[in-house]
Design a protein around this motif. Structure first.
Motif, mmCIF file in Angstrom:
data_model
loop_
_atom_site.group_PDB
_atom_site.id
_atom_site.type_symbol
_atom_site.label_atom_id
_atom_site.label_comp_id
_atom_site.label_asym_id
_atom_site.label_seq_id
_atom_site.Cartn_x
_atom_site.Cartn_y
_atom_site.Cartn_z
ATOM 1 N N ALA A 187 0.900 -1.338 0.093
ATOM 2 C CA ALA A 187 -0.072 0.003 -0.070
ATOM 3 C C ALA A 187 0.708 1.231 0.195
ATOM 4 O O ALA A 187 0.714 2.300 -0.636
ATOM 5 N N CYS A 188 2.024 1.083 0.762
ATOM 6 C CA CYS A 188 2.857 2.513 0.835
ATOM 7 C C CYS A 188 3.362 2.603 -0.448
ATOM 8 O O CYS A 188 3.632 3.896 -0.981
ATOM 9 N N ASP A 189 3.942 1.762 -1.157
ATOM 10 C CA ASP A 189 4.478 1.777 -2.523
ATOM 11 C C ASP A 189 3.533 2.477 -3.480
ATOM 12 O O ASP A 189 3.920 3.466 -4.093
ATOM 13 N N ARG A 190 2.191 1.917 -3.256
ATOM 14 C CA ARG A 190 1.327 2.819 -4.347
ATOM 15 C C ARG A 190 1.076 4.186 -3.902
ATOM 16 O O ARG A 190 0.751 4.888 -4.791
ATOM 17 N N LEU A 191 1.072 4.547 -2.458
ATOM 18 C CA LEU A 191 0.892 5.756 -2.187
ATOM 19 C C LEU A 191 2.066 6.573 -2.058
ATOM 20 O O LEU A 191 2.337 8.096 -1.549
ATOM 21 N N GLY A 192 3.271 6.154 -2.335
ATOM 22 C CA GLY A 192 4.629 6.795 -2.478
ATOM 23 C C GLY A 192 5.244 7.487 -1.136
ATOM 24 O O GLY A 192 5.950 8.021 -1.073
ATOM 25 N N ILE A 193 4.950 6.272 -0.200
ATOM 26 C CA ILE A 193 5.557 6.586 0.999
ATOM 27 C C ILE A 193 6.620 5.630 1.485
ATOM 28 O O ILE A 193 6.414 4.298 1.101
ATOM 29 N N THR A 194 7.676 5.835 1.777
ATOM 30 C CA THR A 194 8.969 5.060 1.937
ATOM 31 C C THR A 194 8.593 4.196 2.956
ATOM 32 O O THR A 194 8.347 4.682 4.197
ATOM 33 N N CYS A 195 9.021 2.992 2.749
ATOM 34 C CA CYS A 195 8.753 1.942 3.559
ATOM 35 C C CYS A 195 9.819 0.865 3.471
ATOM 36 O O CYS A 195 10.305 0.387 2.478
ATOM 37 N N ILE A 196 10.456 0.838 4.463
ATOM 38 C CA ILE A 196 11.842 -0.095 4.604
ATOM 39 C C ILE A 196 11.894 -0.705 5.833
ATOM 40 O O ILE A 196 11.234 -0.774 6.653
ATOM 41 N N PRO A 197 12.921 -1.857 5.803
ATOM 42 C CA PRO A 197 12.983 -2.631 7.107
ATOM 43 C C PRO A 197 13.338 -1.947 8.344
ATOM 44 O O PRO A 197 14.094 -0.875 8.362
ATOM 45 N N ILE A 352 9.060 -3.606 9.903
ATOM 46 C CA ILE A 352 9.161 -2.607 8.648
ATOM 47 C C ILE A 352 8.919 -1.165 9.391
ATOM 48 O O ILE A 352 8.411 -1.115 10.656
ATOM 49 N N PHE A 353 9.231 -0.007 8.945
ATOM 50 C CA PHE A 353 8.772 1.168 9.258
ATOM 51 C C PHE A 353 9.040 2.236 8.216
ATOM 52 O O PHE A 353 9.672 1.691 7.280
ATOM 53 N N MET A 354 8.208 3.333 8.368
ATOM 54 C CA MET A 354 8.401 4.328 7.321
ATOM 55 C C MET A 354 8.959 5.546 7.845
ATOM 56 O O MET A 354 8.575 6.374 8.585
ATOM 57 N N PRO A 355 10.360 5.899 7.310
ATOM 58 C CA PRO A 355 10.888 7.083 8.032
ATOM 59 C C PRO A 355 10.120 8.327 7.130
ATOM 60 O O PRO A 355 9.447 8.228 6.176
ATOM 61 N N TRP A 356 10.539 9.446 7.739
ATOM 62 C CA TRP A 356 9.684 10.517 7.250
ATOM 63 C C TRP A 356 10.218 10.751 5.742
ATOM 64 O O TRP A 356 11.380 10.834 5.167
ATOM 65 N N TRP A 357 9.190 11.089 4.678
ATOM 66 C CA TRP A 357 9.246 11.025 3.537
ATOM 67 C C TRP A 357 9.087 12.231 2.632
ATOM 68 O O TRP A 357 9.096 12.273 1.499
ATOM 69 N N ARG A 367 7.805 20.071 11.002
ATOM 70 C CA ARG A 367 8.808 19.026 11.078
ATOM 71 C C ARG A 367 8.013 17.697 10.672
ATOM 72 O O ARG A 367 6.902 17.410 10.929
ATOM 73 N N GLY A 368 8.800 16.409 10.805
ATOM 74 C CA GLY A 368 8.431 15.418 10.161
ATOM 75 C C GLY A 368 8.052 14.499 11.223
ATOM 76 O O GLY A 368 8.319 14.492 12.559
ATOM 77 N N TYR A 369 7.449 13.067 10.942
ATOM 78 C CA TYR A 369 7.369 11.952 11.700
ATOM 79 C C TYR A 369 7.679 10.695 11.020
ATOM 80 O O TYR A 369 7.713 10.738 9.752
ATOM 81 N N HIS A 370 7.872 9.589 11.660
ATOM 82 C CA HIS A 370 8.135 8.438 11.075
ATOM 83 C C HIS A 370 6.921 7.490 11.526
ATOM 84 O O HIS A 370 6.281 8.100 12.439
ATOM 85 N N ALA A 471 -6.234 2.080 1.374
ATOM 86 C CA ALA A 471 -5.356 1.523 0.194
ATOM 87 C C ALA A 471 -5.138 0.147 0.445
ATOM 88 O O ALA A 471 -4.782 -0.577 -0.645
ATOM 89 N N MET A 472 -5.459 -0.356 1.808
ATOM 90 C CA MET A 472 -5.387 -1.859 1.868
ATOM 91 C C MET A 472 -6.558 -2.532 1.751
ATOM 92 O O MET A 472 -6.628 -3.748 1.977
ATOM 93 N N GLY A 473 -7.611 -1.734 1.644
ATOM 94 C CA GLY A 473 -9.034 -2.158 1.345
ATOM 95 C C GLY A 473 -9.477 -2.457 2.666
ATOM 96 O O GLY A 473 -10.474 -3.040 2.812
ATOM 97 N N GLY A 474 -9.100 -1.683 3.792
ATOM 98 C CA GLY A 474 -9.658 -1.865 5.105
ATOM 99 C C GLY A 474 -10.664 -0.788 5.439
ATOM 100 O O GLY A 474 -10.896 0.023 4.705
ATOM 101 N N GLU A 475 -10.673 -0.782 6.751
ATOM 102 C CA GLU A 475 -11.690 0.125 7.431
ATOM 103 C C GLU A 475 -11.437 0.607 8.569
ATOM 104 O O GLU A 475 -10.636 -0.062 9.503
#
Ligand code: FAD
Ligand code: SF4
Length: 565
Positions: A187-197, A352-357, A367-370, A471-475
């Motif tokens: 879902a993050c890849d589709r939304l352009g959110i960096t997602c890494i180990p 996994i986590f998403m650093p500030w992108w 300021r950003g967040y992860h 984006a994950m089809g959830g609620e």
């Protein structure tokens, strides 16, 4: 007048506290040959001996639910919590700050999340980048060699990504993502959110005599195989093995004592077993009791030379208190329902986590967040799937209820935003003139006000997390919190990353310690916890506490060797 029983022995160094900062100082200074004493308010606790890692939740009459003494669950590896009996703290009327305190050997490092992120180059110079807050007196290059050494000594897994403000470390291989984490990444890849180990101080390969993680998912209880980082196992044990360390346990430091020149002479403390007041003499004192407690010790160390508290001529002790911002969203993901039950435990935190992108110059907050994640099939405790009736056709009685728990279990994900606040003058602690703890030691009174910067950031967190769930089809069952509800921004202190209050700087009028964490006004007094931090980057702080304590300790050892202390 308090009668002190004085210890005849003089140590080279007395350290207050044995958590991340104090444990590293004890490790470094004993290795350097100094004779060190550690004053620690709590009892002995080693995860290899004391952890409840292998207990089932059903071994507990409360099925692992929390108790007042164990707010994070009965088997959690922490003695302490939001309230510590006999040790109150107060708040200014109408304001709220939550203060988590551990009282045990190793402090909070016994049960922390092990998310171990380096600060990046920009994190040390935000003040000059956007005019909000101050720069640090050191930069990334000053601390990078110490991050490297902490990585090698303690062990960390992660992946090399080359991101500009999330520097890579010396990583062991990261574990594979779990099923729900792969869906989040997609879902993050589709939304352009960096997602890494994720980057966690957990071993995936042997290190010294420590074995790799066997993925039981119970890091919060302490690790019996020492596969994750805790101060007692990784720092205090080797320090004891040098023969240079004396531990004073269940010893509550009251104040730092000084001589006629205003130099520190040692630490007075209460022996909790007998209630007696005692004193440890030392040529150098290192405060590492955690950011706010170190400020409290300084403010309570009054003398004719320091009527407003030790090293507080500037009035800066207690000032610029910060915490990480936090807001969270839980989502139900139908496609994760009715998966075949399987072991999804893994290491004790997300893989996994998403650093500030994003670029804050294009946003309405500075300021950003992860983002940290949770979900899937972790060991269920009391209260799991609370509110099962909210799930489509969920709930009921008897067999249907049991079946619904099975169908929906493991089909949720959670997102927690962890962001940077801008330090402000309205967040600080001071001594409450009217309240003392059970030993008669004056307690802290907190002041806390979020600014619009943090509230707007929380709004962005909410919108982002909701878009990922969608984006994950959830609620998401909970409605978007309103502005009046600060968009779900949690209370100050509640992320348990409190920093500042003894901040570093080159200007003695605006800071308490210098760039080596040495008090401007007291040449043999140092601070080795989160107190000297000038700002609160979105990254969790403990890797930087460890690196900074290593750097400070090396400086102390160098000065000792040169005969300058
Ligand atoms: C549940 C939880 C999860 C966390 N997860 C993360 C994470 O994933 N990543 C991260 O970076 N950080 C995390 N943290 C924060 C992290 O634990 C702290 O940043 C870190 O432990 C701070 O180190 P410290 O040495 O300053 O303080 P502590 O670890 O709290 O140690 C302070 C020590 O001083 C002792 N002490 C206090 N007052 C006195 C006194 N007057 N006299 C004698 N001794 C005293 C205490 O008993 C304690 O042992 C988490 C914290 C909690 C509670
Ligand atoms: S998940 Fe790994 S590091 Fe954590 S307690 Fe279990 S074995 Fe230890």
């Amino acid at each position: 007048m308090i009668q002190l029983r004085r210890n005849r022995q003089e140590y080279d160094v007395c350290i207050i506290g044995s958590g991340a900062g104090g444990g590293m100082a004890a490790y470094m200074l004993t290795q350097a040959g100094a004779r060190v004493s550690v004053i620690e308010a709590g009892p002995k606790w080693y995860s290899s001996e004391d952890s409840a890692m292998l207990k089932w939740n059903y071994d507990s009459p409360r099925r692992g639910a929390s108790t007042p003494d164990r707010p994070f669950g009965e088997f959690d590896g922490c003695i302490g919590g939001w309230q510590v009996e006999g040790e109150p703290y107060t708040m200014a009327p109408g304001e709220r700050f939550d203060w988590w305190r551990a009282r045990m050997l190793g402090g909070r490092t016994n049960h922390w999340g092990r998310i171990s992120l380096r600060f990046g180059p920009d994190d040390f110079r935000r003040g000059s980048m956007d005019g909000l807050g101050d720069d640090w007196p050191i930069d990334y290059d000053d601390i990078a060699p110490y991050y490297d050494r902490v990585d090698r000594l303690v062990g960390i897994f992660g992946s090399r990504e080359g991101l500009p403000n999330d520097p890579d470390g010396i990583f062991q291989p990261a574990p594979r993502p779990r099923c729900y984490e792969l869906l989040i990444k997609d879902a993050c890849d589709r939304l352009g959110i960096t997602c890494i180990p994720a980057r966690l101080s957990i071993l995936t390969q042997p290190l010294g005599n420590r074995v790799p993680c066997h993925y039981c998912g119970q890091c919060g209880r302490g690790c019996m195989t020492n596969s994750n980082f805790s101060s007692p196992e990784v720092l205090i044990r080797p320090a004891l093995a040098t023969g240079n360390l004396t531990l004073y346990l269940e010893a509550m430091a009251r104040e730092v004592t000084v001589d006629a020149r205003g130099h520190a002479t040692g630490v007075s403390y209460v022996d909790k077993a007998t209630g007696e007041d005692r004193h440890v003499r030392a040529r150098i004192v290192v405060l590492a009791a955690s950011a706010c407690e170190s400020a409290r010790l300084l403010l309570n160390s009054k003398s004719s030379q320091f009527p407003d508290g030790l090293a507080n001529g500037s009035g800066m002790v207690g000032r610029y208190l910060t915490d990480t911002t936090g807001a969270g969203v839980q989502g139900f993901i139908p496609k994760m329902m009715e998966r075949p039950p399987h072991n999804e435990d893994g290491s004790g935190s997300g893989h996994i986590f998403m650093p500030w992108w994003l670029d804050n110059r294009t946003l309405d907050f500075p300021r950003g967040y992860h983002i940290e994640v949770g979900g899937g099939f972790d060991m269920p405790g009391y209260g799991v799937l609370g509110g099962v009736e909210r799930y489509p056709a969920g709930g009921g009685w008897g067999r249907q209820l049991k079946d619904d728990y099975r169908r929906y279990f493991g089909a949720t994900v959670g997102f927690a935003g962890r962001g940077e606040m801008v330090p402000n003058e309205n967040c600080y602690c001071e001594i409450d003139p009217d309240v003392v703890d059970r030993w008669g030691i004056p307690v802290l009174r907190f002041h806390w006000q979020w600014s619009d910067h943090e509230v707007q950031q929380a709004k962005h967190m909410q919108e982002t997390f909701r878009s990922i769930v969608e984006a994950m089809g959830g609620e998401v069952f909970a409605p978007m919190p309103t502005r009046e509800e600060r968009y779900g921004l949690m209370n100050g202190g509640s992320i348990i990353h409190e920093l500042g209050c003894v901040r570093m700087g080159n200007d003695p009028a605006r800071s308490v310690v210098d760039a080596n964490c040495r008090a401007h006004e007291v040449p043999n007094l140092f601070v080795a916890d989160g107190g000297p931090f000038v700002s609160q980057p979105d990254k969790n702080p403990t890797w930087t506490i460890l690196a900074l304590s290593m750097r400070t300790s090396e400086h102390v050892a160098r000065l000792m060797k040169e005969g300058a202390l």
